[in-house]
Design a protein around this motif. Structure first.
Motif, short mmCIF file in Angstrom:
data_model
loop_
_atom_site.label_atom_id
_atom_site.label_comp_id
_atom_site.label_asym_id
_atom_site.label_seq_id
_atom_site.Cartn_x
_atom_site.Cartn_y
_atom_site.Cartn_z
N PRO A 31 0.62 -0.98 -0.08
CA PRO A 31 -0.12 -0.13 -0.76
C PRO A 31 0.58 1.32 -0.43
O PRO A 31 1.72 1.44 0.29
CB PRO A 31 -0.66 -0.15 1.50
N PRO A 32 0.37 2.13 -0.60
CA PRO A 32 1.53 4.05 -0.57
C PRO A 32 1.91 4.07 0.66
O PRO A 32 3.09 4.74 0.92
CB PRO A 32 0.17 4.32 -0.91
N GLU A 33 1.18 4.06 1.73
CA GLU A 33 1.70 4.29 3.40
C GLU A 33 2.39 4.02 3.88
O GLU A 33 3.75 4.13 4.59
CB GLU A 33 0.45 4.33 4.53
N ARG A 34 3.41 2.62 3.14
CA ARG A 34 4.15 2.29 3.69
C ARG A 34 5.61 2.41 2.73
O ARG A 34 6.67 2.13 3.04
CB ARG A 34 3.73 0.21 2.64
N ALA A 35 5.27 3.14 1.64
CA ALA A 35 6.27 3.89 1.16
C ALA A 35 7.05 5.25 1.97
O ALA A 35 8.80 5.36 2.10
CB ALA A 35 6.32 4.94 0.28
N ASN A 36 6.39 5.15 3.75
CA ASN A 36 7.71 5.93 4.69
C ASN A 36 8.44 5.57 5.00
O ASN A 36 9.16 6.07 5.88
CB ASN A 36 5.82 6.99 4.77
N LEU A 37 7.97 3.86 5.11
CA LEU A 37 8.59 3.46 5.64
C LEU A 37 9.71 3.24 4.80
O LEU A 37 11.15 3.49 5.64
CB LEU A 37 7.71 2.16 6.27
N HIS A 38 9.73 2.78 3.79
CA HIS A 38 11.19 2.90 2.89
C HIS A 38 11.94 3.77 2.62
O HIS A 38 13.46 4.07 2.95
CB HIS A 38 10.27 2.20 1.24
N LEU A 39 10.97 4.91 2.91
CA LEU A 39 12.23 6.13 3.15
C LEU A 39 13.00 6.53 3.87
O LEU A 39 14.16 6.91 4.30
CB LEU A 39 11.36 7.00 2.75
N LEU A 40 12.03 6.17 5.27
CA LEU A 40 12.77 5.82 6.93
C LEU A 40 13.83 4.88 6.56
O LEU A 40 15.15 5.37 7.34
CB LEU A 40 11.86 6.21 7.85
N GLN B 289 16.04 0.97 -1.19
CA GLN B 289 14.77 1.53 -0.51
C GLN B 289 13.77 2.33 -1.12
O GLN B 289 12.68 2.19 -1.06
CB GLN B 289 14.87 1.19 0.80
N LEU B 290 14.41 3.22 -1.68
CA LEU B 290 13.90 3.97 -2.94
C LEU B 290 12.84 4.15 -3.63
O LEU B 290 12.14 4.15 -3.42
CB LEU B 290 14.70 5.59 -2.54
N GLU B 291 13.77 2.66 -4.32
CA GLU B 291 13.60 2.45 -5.72
C GLU B 291 11.81 1.73 -5.23
O GLU B 291 10.89 2.17 -6.33
CB GLU B 291 14.03 1.74 -6.31
N GLN B 292 11.94 0.68 -4.45
CA GLN B 292 10.54 0.12 -3.33
C GLN B 292 9.87 1.50 -2.89
O GLN B 292 8.21 0.42 -3.39
CB GLN B 292 11.30 -1.07 -2.75
N GLY B 293 10.36 2.12 -2.62
CA GLY B 293 9.35 3.06 -1.73
C GLY B 293 8.69 3.81 -3.41
O GLY B 293 7.36 4.42 -3.27
N VAL B 294 8.91 4.26 -4.17
CA VAL B 294 8.71 5.17 -5.52
C VAL B 294 7.65 4.16 -5.93
O VAL B 294 6.89 4.67 -6.52
CB VAL B 294 9.55 5.93 -5.90
N ALA B 295 7.95 3.09 -6.36
CA ALA B 295 6.76 2.13 -6.68
C ALA B 295 5.76 1.78 -6.22
O ALA B 295 4.76 1.32 -6.95
CB ALA B 295 8.09 0.58 -6.99
N MET B 296 5.71 2.06 -4.84
CA MET B 296 4.22 1.83 -4.13
C MET B 296 4.12 3.30 -4.71
O MET B 296 2.42 3.41 -3.73
CB MET B 296 4.86 1.47 -2.41
N ASP B 297 4.45 4.15 -4.32
CA ASP B 297 3.93 5.74 -4.06
C ASP B 297 4.80 6.91 -4.76
O ASP B 297 5.27 7.30 -4.58
CB ASP B 297 3.79 6.24 -2.80
N MET B 298 4.25 6.81 -5.96
CA MET B 298 4.94 7.88 -7.01
C MET B 298 4.88 9.55 -6.61
O MET B 298 5.70 10.06 -7.45
CB MET B 298 4.30 7.22 -8.94
N GLY B 299 3.92 9.58 -6.48
CA GLY B 299 4.03 11.19 -6.00
C GLY B 299 4.23 11.36 -4.93
O GLY B 299 4.48 12.11 -4.56
N ASN B 300 5.60 10.33 -4.26
CA ASN B 300 5.82 10.94 -2.64
C ASN B 300 6.96 12.18 -2.80
O ASN B 300 8.00 11.14 -3.41
CB ASN B 300 6.13 9.51 -2.14
N LEU B 301 7.44 13.03 -3.23
CA LEU B 301 8.15 13.81 -3.41
C LEU B 301 8.82 13.67 -2.23
O LEU B 301 10.52 13.88 -2.80
CB LEU B 301 7.30 15.48 -3.10
N ARG B 302 9.23 13.39 -1.19
CA ARG B 302 9.89 13.05 -0.58
C ARG B 302 11.04 12.03 -0.76
O ARG B 302 12.63 11.88 -0.34
CB ARG B 302 9.87 12.90 1.62
N LEU B 303 10.20 11.54 -1.40
CA LEU B 303 11.24 9.95 -1.77
C LEU B 303 11.73 10.34 -3.19
O LEU B 303 12.82 10.38 -3.04
CB LEU B 303 10.00 8.86 -1.79
#
Length: 266
Positions: free
Chosen positions: A37-46, A63-77
């Protein structure tokens, strides 16, 4: 429970207890199993931030590439991904990541008006970092274009300008910082604001070894705001270093005369 543990992991990271933060964050990610789910992306960011702090940029990128795949709109990632790609010399990937981020930021600007909030990514700082990547790639024309776009974006919004100047300081780009401060000086409204910007200009000039110019800027700042007592000590120190104590004394006399004139007019 998960939100509390995420907050704890963030606090551990901020306290530089990296191994504990990494263990807890990894456990939180593992609890999702195959769910993405998209909310998991912030864990990969951390986790990426922790790994980068531990000087493990390659693992951070994973980790960042995994996170971006889950939430492409995450600006901080996307922002951190561009930064770590550049850090590891993957310049083409860094350029693509920054371009994607610029598109996302322009989309956000079209939908969301108002100043940047704490933690937001600014388009001016991103364009500046894209300028650095283009410069590293030897693409001078693109580098100049990105830099001018960064200055244009910074001029449109005070919060964008603040992030831009923070980035310039972080990267040690003092000459560009000086240009930005002079651009800001031209648009501020009050004498107090002008004095504050002039003090920042003096600081940048001092770091560039331009002691005479720094002293002149501080003298101008004091003339704009004679009540800013902290500026006097800085000016005196600079005057001693530059051998310009006579000029400093003349400035004090002028500031005193101006204060008396202002008092008489009240």
């Amino acid at each position: 429970d998960r939100a509390v543990r995420f907050t704890l992991a963030t606090a551990l990271f901020q306290a530089e207890r990296f191994e504990q933060a990494r263990t807890l964050t990894t456990k939180l990610i593992d609890e999702y199993g195959r769910r993405r789910p998209p909310e998991r992306a912030n864990l990969h960011l951390l986790l990426a931030q922790i790994l980068r702090a531990q000087d493990k940029p390659t693992e951070a990128i994973q980790q960042l590439e995994q996170g971006v795949a889950m939430d492409m709109g995450n600006l901080r990632l996307q922002h951190l991904l561009g930064q770590v790609y550049r850090q590891t010399g993957q310049l083409d990937k860094a350029e693509r990541a920054y371009h994607a981020l610029v598109l996302l930021l322009r989309r956000r600007a079209a939908l969301q008006r108002g100043p940047l909030q704490e933690g937001d990514v600014g388009i001016a700082e991103v364009l500046f970092e894209l300028h650095l990547v283009s410069k590293d790639l030897g693409a001078q024309e693109r580098a100049v274009e990105n830099l001018e776009s960064a200055f244009d974006a910074a001029a449109l919004d005070p919060s964008e300008n603040e992030r831009f100047e923070t980035a310039l300081r972080a990267f040690g780009s003092l000459e560009l910082l000086l240009r930005s401060l002079q651009q800001r000086l031209a648009i501020v409204d009050t004498a107090v604001q002008r004095a504050n910007v002039l003090a920042e200009i003096a600081e940048a000039q001092g770091k560039l070894g331009q002691s005479d110019l720094a002293l002149a800027s501080l003298i101008q700042a004091i003339e704009e705001n004679p009540e800013a007592t902290a500026l006097y000590d800085k000016a005196q120190e600079l005057a001693q270093r530059a051998g310009e104590l006579d000029e400093y004394a003349a400035m004090l006399e002028k500031a005193s005369d101006r204060a008396l004139q202002d008092r008489d007019q009240q």
